[in-house]
Design a protein around this motif. Sequence first.
Motif, short mmCIF file in Angstrom:
data_model
loop_
_atom_site.label_atom_id
_atom_site.label_comp_id
_atom_site.label_asym_id
_atom_site.label_seq_id
_atom_site.Cartn_x
_atom_site.Cartn_y
_atom_site.Cartn_z
N UNK A 1 14.09 -6.40 -13.72
CA UNK A 1 14.09 -5.60 -12.48
C UNK A 1 14.01 -6.51 -11.25
N UNK A 2 13.16 -7.51 -11.32
CA UNK A 2 13.02 -8.45 -10.19
C UNK A 2 14.33 -9.21 -9.99
N UNK A 3 14.97 -9.63 -11.10
CA UNK A 3 16.25 -10.34 -10.98
C UNK A 3 17.30 -9.44 -10.31
N UNK A 4 17.31 -8.16 -10.69
CA UNK A 4 18.26 -7.21 -10.07
C UNK A 4 17.96 -7.06 -8.59
N UNK A 5 16.68 -6.97 -8.25
CA UNK A 5 16.31 -6.85 -6.84
C UNK A 5 16.72 -8.10 -6.06
N UNK A 6 16.51 -9.27 -6.66
CA UNK A 6 16.89 -10.53 -6.01
C UNK A 6 18.40 -10.56 -5.79
N UNK A 7 19.17 -10.14 -6.81
CA UNK A 7 20.63 -10.11 -6.66
C UNK A 7 21.04 -9.16 -5.54
N UNK A 8 20.40 -7.99 -5.48
CA UNK A 8 20.72 -7.02 -4.43
C UNK A 8 20.40 -7.61 -3.06
N UNK A 9 19.23 -8.23 -2.93
CA UNK A 9 18.85 -8.84 -1.65
C UNK A 9 19.84 -9.94 -1.28
N UNK A 10 20.23 -10.76 -2.23
CA UNK A 10 21.18 -11.85 -1.94
C UNK A 10 22.54 -11.31 -1.54
N UNK A 11 23.00 -10.24 -2.24
CA UNK A 11 24.29 -9.64 -1.86
C UNK A 11 24.23 -9.07 -0.46
N UNK A 12 23.14 -8.34 -0.16
CA UNK A 12 22.97 -7.76 1.18
C UNK A 12 22.90 -8.85 2.25
#
Length: 170
Positions: free
Chosen positions: A102-113
Amino acid sequence: PLPPTTTFLGAELARIESKKPTPAGEGLDTTRYAMPAPTGKDEESVEAWQKAYESSLAQLEHQRLRSINGTILGGPLGANAWKIQNFSLENTVEKLDKEGEEVRKQVETVNRDRKRSQEKGGEVLTRMEKRWTELVSGNMQLEIGCMAMEHEVMMLHARHAELKARLQAA
């Protein structure tokens, strides 16, 4: 259901069904668990009683150790306790793996944004830089035009003064 029989197991089951005793030298040796008192002529022998006493002490120590082992195995160091602890640890690992994912997904989302935002910011900066260049260029052209006009005004003032001086002289 009985387990599949081997020749040894089949022979042993047949012996038990016929109620025959275990042949000497086979099976469990239970004589070491017996605590016989000296009999016959040994009843009066101090050495025989000493040997029986030592045997009883060994039996008691053996039983004490078995009791301790049973207590340990049934307690916090036993197989079931280890299995429960391992099960608990496996559940913890699964939970942490899910949280990590979940944290990895959140990090990916933050990086994409963040990337999207920076790219938009880059476009805005490029547009603003182009506009700034245009304005600076326009200002320079105006300044050059103003300087040319000032030069022309100075020339006209000089011509005016010259013409005025001529008029007054004439």
